[in-house]
Design a protein around this motif. Structure first.
Motif, PDB file in Angstrom:
ATOM      1  N   MET A   1       0.845  -1.193   0.000  1.00  0.00           N
ATOM      2  CA  MET A   1       0.000   0.000   0.000  1.00  0.00           C
ATOM      3  C   MET A   1       0.880   1.243   0.000  1.00  0.00           C
ATOM      4  SD  MET A   1      -3.019  -0.957   2.689  1.00  0.00           S
ATOM      5  CE  MET A   1      -3.948  -2.485   2.556  1.00  0.00           C
ATOM      6  N   LEU A   2       0.336   2.324  -0.557  1.00  0.00           N
ATOM      7  CA  LEU A   2       1.104   3.558  -0.657  1.00  0.00           C
ATOM      8  C   LEU A   2       0.123   4.722  -0.662  1.00  0.00           C
ATOM      9  CD1 LEU A   2       4.140   4.231  -1.006  1.00  0.00           C
ATOM     10  CD2 LEU A   2       3.733   4.336  -3.456  1.00  0.00           C
ATOM     11  N   THR A   3       0.404   5.713   0.150  1.00  0.00           N
ATOM     12  CA  THR A   3      -0.456   6.897   0.207  1.00  0.00           C
ATOM     13  C   THR A   3       0.404   8.154   0.113  1.00  0.00           C
ATOM     14  OG1 THR A   3      -0.360   6.952   2.628  1.00  0.00           O
ATOM     15  CG2 THR A   3      -2.189   5.731   1.624  1.00  0.00           C
ATOM     16  N   GLY A   4      -0.246   9.271  -0.162  1.00  0.00           N
ATOM     17  CA  GLY A   4       0.435  10.550  -0.164  1.00  0.00           C
ATOM     18  C   GLY A   4       1.347  10.785  -1.354  1.00  0.00           C
ATOM     19  N   ILE A   5       1.133  10.067  -2.444  1.00  0.00           N
ATOM     20  CA  ILE A   5       1.983  10.216  -3.626  1.00  0.00           C
ATOM     21  C   ILE A   5       1.485  11.382  -4.483  1.00  0.00           C
ATOM     22  CG2 ILE A   5       2.734   9.118  -5.772  1.00  0.00           C
ATOM     23  CD1 ILE A   5       4.091   8.050  -3.263  1.00  0.00           C
ATOM     24  N   VAL A  55       5.507  -0.802  -8.215  1.00  0.00           N
ATOM     25  CA  VAL A  55       4.053  -0.681  -8.226  1.00  0.00           C
ATOM     26  C   VAL A  55       3.515  -0.825  -6.805  1.00  0.00           C
ATOM     27  CG1 VAL A  55       3.684  -3.152  -8.707  1.00  0.00           C
ATOM     28  CG2 VAL A  55       1.929  -1.489  -9.356  1.00  0.00           C
ATOM     29  N   ALA A  56       2.485  -0.048  -6.499  1.00  0.00           N
ATOM     30  CA  ALA A  56       1.807  -0.098  -5.208  1.00  0.00           C
ATOM     31  C   ALA A  56       0.374   0.376  -5.433  1.00  0.00           C
ATOM     32  CB  ALA A  56       2.522   0.766  -4.177  1.00  0.00           C
ATOM     33  N   TYR A  57      -0.422   0.431  -4.359  1.00  0.00           N
ATOM     34  CA  TYR A  57      -1.792   0.906  -4.539  1.00  0.00           C
ATOM     35  C   TYR A  57      -2.257   1.629  -3.281  1.00  0.00           C
ATOM     36  CZ  TYR A  57      -3.904  -2.764  -1.571  1.00  0.00           C
ATOM     37  OH  TYR A  57      -4.275  -3.567  -0.514  1.00  0.00           O
ATOM     38  N   ASP A  58      -3.253   2.479  -3.487  1.00  0.00           N
ATOM     39  CA  ASP A  58      -3.895   3.218  -2.409  1.00  0.00           C
ATOM     40  C   ASP A  58      -5.328   2.713  -2.289  1.00  0.00           C
ATOM     41  OD1 ASP A  58      -5.198   5.049  -0.758  1.00  0.00           O
ATOM     42  OD2 ASP A  58      -3.965   6.726  -1.435  1.00  0.00           O
ATOM     43  N   PRO A  59      -5.656   1.936  -1.241  1.00  0.00           N
ATOM     44  CA  PRO A  59      -7.009   1.369  -1.140  1.00  0.00           C
ATOM     45  C   PRO A  59      -8.078   2.419  -0.869  1.00  0.00           C
ATOM     46  CG  PRO A  59      -5.755   0.919   0.849  1.00  0.00           C
ATOM     47  CD  PRO A  59      -4.800   1.544  -0.119  1.00  0.00           C
ATOM     48  N   ASP A  62      -8.523   3.971  -4.371  1.00  0.00           N
ATOM     49  CA  ASP A  62      -8.714   2.973  -5.432  1.00  0.00           C
ATOM     50  C   ASP A  62      -7.874   3.304  -6.655  1.00  0.00           C
ATOM     51  OD1 ASP A  62     -10.346   1.024  -4.281  1.00  0.00           O
ATOM     52  OD2 ASP A  62     -12.177   2.132  -4.718  1.00  0.00           O
ATOM     53  N   LEU A  63      -6.596   3.604  -6.423  1.00  0.00           N
ATOM     54  CA  LEU A  63      -5.658   3.898  -7.497  1.00  0.00           C
ATOM     55  C   LEU A  63      -4.422   3.029  -7.360  1.00  0.00           C
ATOM     56  CD1 LEU A  63      -5.750   7.814  -7.535  1.00  0.00           C
ATOM     57  CD2 LEU A  63      -6.725   6.281  -9.271  1.00  0.00           C
ATOM     58  N   ILE A  64      -3.914   2.588  -8.488  1.00  0.00           N
ATOM     59  CA  ILE A  64      -2.617   1.921  -8.534  1.00  0.00           C
ATOM     60  C   ILE A  64      -1.563   2.968  -8.873  1.00  0.00           C
ATOM     61  CG2 ILE A  64      -1.198   0.302  -9.869  1.00  0.00           C
ATOM     62  CD1 ILE A  64      -3.620  -1.497 -10.053  1.00  0.00           C
ATOM     63  N   GLU A 174       5.646   8.481 -14.073  1.00  0.00           N
ATOM     64  CA  GLU A 174       4.944   8.231 -12.811  1.00  0.00           C
ATOM     65  C   GLU A 174       3.445   8.268 -13.070  1.00  0.00           C
ATOM     66  OE1 GLU A 174       5.193   9.658  -8.147  1.00  0.00           O
ATOM     67  OE2 GLU A 174       5.580  11.131  -9.728  1.00  0.00           O
ATOM     68  N   TRP A 175       2.765   7.183 -12.689  1.00  0.00           N
ATOM     69  CA  TRP A 175       1.347   7.016 -13.004  1.00  0.00           C
ATOM     70  C   TRP A 175       0.497   6.855 -11.745  1.00  0.00           C
ATOM     71  CZ3 TRP A 175      -0.626   6.216 -18.121  1.00  0.00           C
ATOM     72  CH2 TRP A 175       0.336   6.046 -19.118  1.00  0.00           C
ATOM     73  N   ALA A 176      -0.705   7.394 -11.787  1.00  0.00           N
ATOM     74  CA  ALA A 176      -1.811   6.972 -10.932  1.00  0.00           C
ATOM     75  C   ALA A 176      -2.850   6.377 -11.878  1.00  0.00           C
ATOM     76  CB  ALA A 176      -2.398   8.145 -10.160  1.00  0.00           C
ATOM     77  N   LEU A 177      -3.214   5.128 -11.648  1.00  0.00           N
ATOM     78  CA  LEU A 177      -4.013   4.378 -12.618  1.00  0.00           C
ATOM     79  C   LEU A 177      -5.336   3.936 -12.005  1.00  0.00           C
ATOM     80  CD1 LEU A 177      -0.998   2.238 -13.718  1.00  0.00           C
ATOM     81  CD2 LEU A 177      -2.284   3.621 -15.346  1.00  0.00           C
ATOM     82  N   GLN A 178      -6.418   4.222 -12.712  1.00  0.00           N
ATOM     83  CA  GLN A 178      -7.707   3.683 -12.311  1.00  0.00           C
ATOM     84  C   GLN A 178      -7.996   2.431 -13.110  1.00  0.00           C
ATOM     85  OE1 GLN A 178     -11.227   6.203 -12.695  1.00  0.00           O
ATOM     86  NE2 GLN A 178     -12.228   5.085 -11.023  1.00  0.00           N
TER      87      GLN A 178
END
Length: 251
Positions: A1-5, A55-59, A62-64, A174-178
């Motif tokens: 998990m990863l937040t604050g990106i 790769v990581a995600y923010d639950p 809901d973004l990778i 650098e991506w935020a992916l839905q």
């Protein structure tokens, strides 16, 4: 998990301990592409082309989050087609399915086919200003020249975004992916243990294109197409079973 990106092409807000995964599977049996001067066994160290991703995600969102780091001694940005530019391609299937579709669903229908008709999302980005691949019309609607894009869809209907940054011979995407179970009305719920179809592809073009066709380019000048997931059975977007697996963790 990863937040604050913050999606800005700067990875200083990513943890130093996050794992790097190599991208080393070169497509070498397609007339649209070539080895572009690099053998597959050189892709870990070659100054011409070597690439990794994290790769990581923010639950909660809901973004990778995806960081693709490409070492490449020459950057070429083109806008006419997939054969004339450096690029990164991302494939995502929120259902982790084996869905396949016939070729004629897509080919010959590029202006009208909708992303909901294909078994996965294909996001595309280039290390320069748009338009990506010259795509200005999909799903029967005109599109603004943006970077990145959702192939055959409207990226404005998603929360996906990308920024790139180049320093020396290294380009960071650098991506935020839905992710979607079905675009655009059924986004995927990202929870621990969730399995998602996933692949990352780096496209390397070393000299500007001189023709309007990939096959017409001199062999030495064709792009290299290098994927994380091994194997190739035709275009990824036709066959969800052709991409790899991303399992969301709990930490």
């Amino acid at each position: 998990m990863l937040t604050g990106i913050i999606i800005d092409g700067d990875l200083s807000d990513w943890p130093d301990t996050i794992e790097l995964h190599p991208i080393r599977n070169m497509l070498d049996n397609d007339l649209n592409y070539s080895k572009n001067g690099v053998e597959e066994d050189e892709l870990a160290t070659s100054p011409d082309l070597s690439a990794v991703f994290s790769v990581a995600y923010d639950p909660d969102d809901d973004l990778i989050y995806l960081a693709v780091i490409v070492r490449d001694d020459r950057v070429v940005v083109g806008h006419k087609g997939y054969w004339d530019t450096d690029a990164v391609e991302i494939y995502l299937d929120g259902l982790f399915s084996n869905t396949t579709i016939p070729v004629d669903v897509v080919f010959g229908r590029n202006d009208v086919v909708d992303a909901s008709e294909v078994p996965m999302e294909q996001y595309l980005g280039v290390p320069g200003e748009g338009p990506v691949y010259g795509i200005t019309r999909t799903s029967g609607e005109d599109r603004d020249p943006v970077n990145p894009i959702l192939n055959w869809g409207d990226i404005a209907k998603t929360r996906t975004r990308m920024e790139y940054h180049r320093d020396g011979d290294v380009t960071v995407y650098e991506w935020a992916l839905q992710v979607f179970d079905r675009y655009p009305d059924r986004p995927t719920d990202l929870v621990p243990g969730k399995r998602i179809g996933f692949d990352v592809v780096v496209v390397d073009k070393d000299v500007p294109a001189i023709t309007d066709s990939a096959e017409a380019e001199p062999e030495h000048a064709r792009s290299a197409w290098v994927s994380w997931c091994p194997g190739y059975s035709g275009p990824r977007f036709l066959n969800a079973g052709s991409i790899g697996e991303l399992v969301l963790g709990s930490d």
